[in-house]
Enzyme design. Structure first.
Site, mmCIF file in Angstrom:
data_model
loop_
_atom_site.group_PDB
_atom_site.id
_atom_site.type_symbol
_atom_site.label_atom_id
_atom_site.label_comp_id
_atom_site.label_asym_id
_atom_site.label_seq_id
_atom_site.Cartn_x
_atom_site.Cartn_y
_atom_site.Cartn_z
ATOM 1 N N GLY A 58 0.821 -1.200 0.000
ATOM 2 C CA GLY A 58 0.000 0.000 0.000
ATOM 3 C C GLY A 58 0.855 1.250 0.000
ATOM 4 O O GLY A 58 1.720 1.440 -0.853
ATOM 5 N N ASP A 59 0.593 2.129 0.993
ATOM 6 C CA ASP A 59 1.372 3.368 1.091
ATOM 7 C C ASP A 59 2.331 3.320 2.274
ATOM 8 O O ASP A 59 2.676 4.357 2.832
ATOM 9 C CB ASP A 59 0.437 4.573 1.225
ATOM 10 C CG ASP A 59 -0.448 4.493 2.466
ATOM 11 O OD1 ASP A 59 -0.597 3.387 3.025
ATOM 12 O OD2 ASP A 59 -0.992 5.533 2.876
ATOM 13 N N GLU A 60 2.760 2.119 2.645
ATOM 14 C CA GLU A 60 3.687 1.947 3.760
ATOM 15 C C GLU A 60 5.067 1.549 3.253
ATOM 16 O O GLU A 60 5.209 0.612 2.454
ATOM 17 C CB GLU A 60 3.171 0.890 4.739
ATOM 18 C CG GLU A 60 1.911 1.313 5.489
ATOM 19 C CD GLU A 60 1.523 0.308 6.547
ATOM 20 O OE1 GLU A 60 2.002 -0.849 6.488
ATOM 21 O OE2 GLU A 60 0.731 0.662 7.434
#
Length: 202
Positions: free
Chosen positions: A87-89
């Site tokens: 994801g956005d991690e």
């Protein structure tokens, strides 16, 4: 070789994926113990990224992620390892951690780099980065380091986002107390252990 690379790297960003990062982290832990040195983790989460996907679409979100990776790579050191957890991690492994101050300086550079607007075709998106930072100790293991960085990340988000927070033991104690209280409340709800009392105020 191509299949091996694809199995260990993120397709979109070509960064090491979670599996390869876990291997690198385990190696860093063992080397830190052997040579009695410390290293650091920067756990990065992009604030408001979901809104970009929801309003501009996943293709725009993908372009933002690629640009974000370029910005992070530009401000970390050459021997630091950036990986995408999903994801956005993202996470940065800083094996050459001279001091917490130096690591926080790197984290602050990442926060600043991601604070600028992202041009996505005819649209402009604004995100920020919350970062949890942890520095290894003699007793650290891979799982505890990731957990502690995640706790610091939660504190960064809770404190207003767009900032980096260095983990300390008091954060773990506070999280443990919150989990204990939540567990007790769930038990009380399930066993009719809560009652409402009326107390007039004069």
């Amino acid at each position: 070789d191509l299949l091996r690379h694809r199995a260990s790297h993120d397709i979109l960003t070509n960064l090491p994926n979670r599996g390869l990062f876990d291997d690198r982290l385990q190696l860093a832990v063992s080397q830190a113990r052997r040579y009695q040195r410390s290293f650091a983790l920067l756990y990065i989460d992009l604030d408001h990224f979901k809104e970009v996907n929801d309003t501009l679409g996943h293709a725009a979100g993908d372009r933002l992620l690629i640009t974000a990776v370029d910005r992070i790579m530009a401000v970390i050191r050459d021997d630091d390892v950036l990986a995408r957890l999903g994801g956005d991690e993202f996470v940065v492994l800083c094996e050459r951690a001279a001091s917490p101050q130096e690591v926080m300086s790197i984290a602050d550079r990442v926060v600043a780099a991601l604070a600028h607007p992202f041009a996505l075709g005819s649209d402009i998106a604004y995100v920020s980065a919350s970062i949890g930072v942890t520095v290894s100790t003699r007793d650290s293991d891979a799982a505890s380091l990731l957990r502690d960085a995640d706790v610091a990340l939660y504190r960064a988000k809770d404190g207003g986002r767009g900032r980096a927070v260095l983990f300390d033991q008091s954060m773990r104690d506070q999280v443990a107390e919150t989990v204990r209280l939540e567990r007790q409340l769930r038990h009380a709800l399930g066993s009719d252990g809560l009652s409402l009392a009326y107390q007039p105020v004069f």
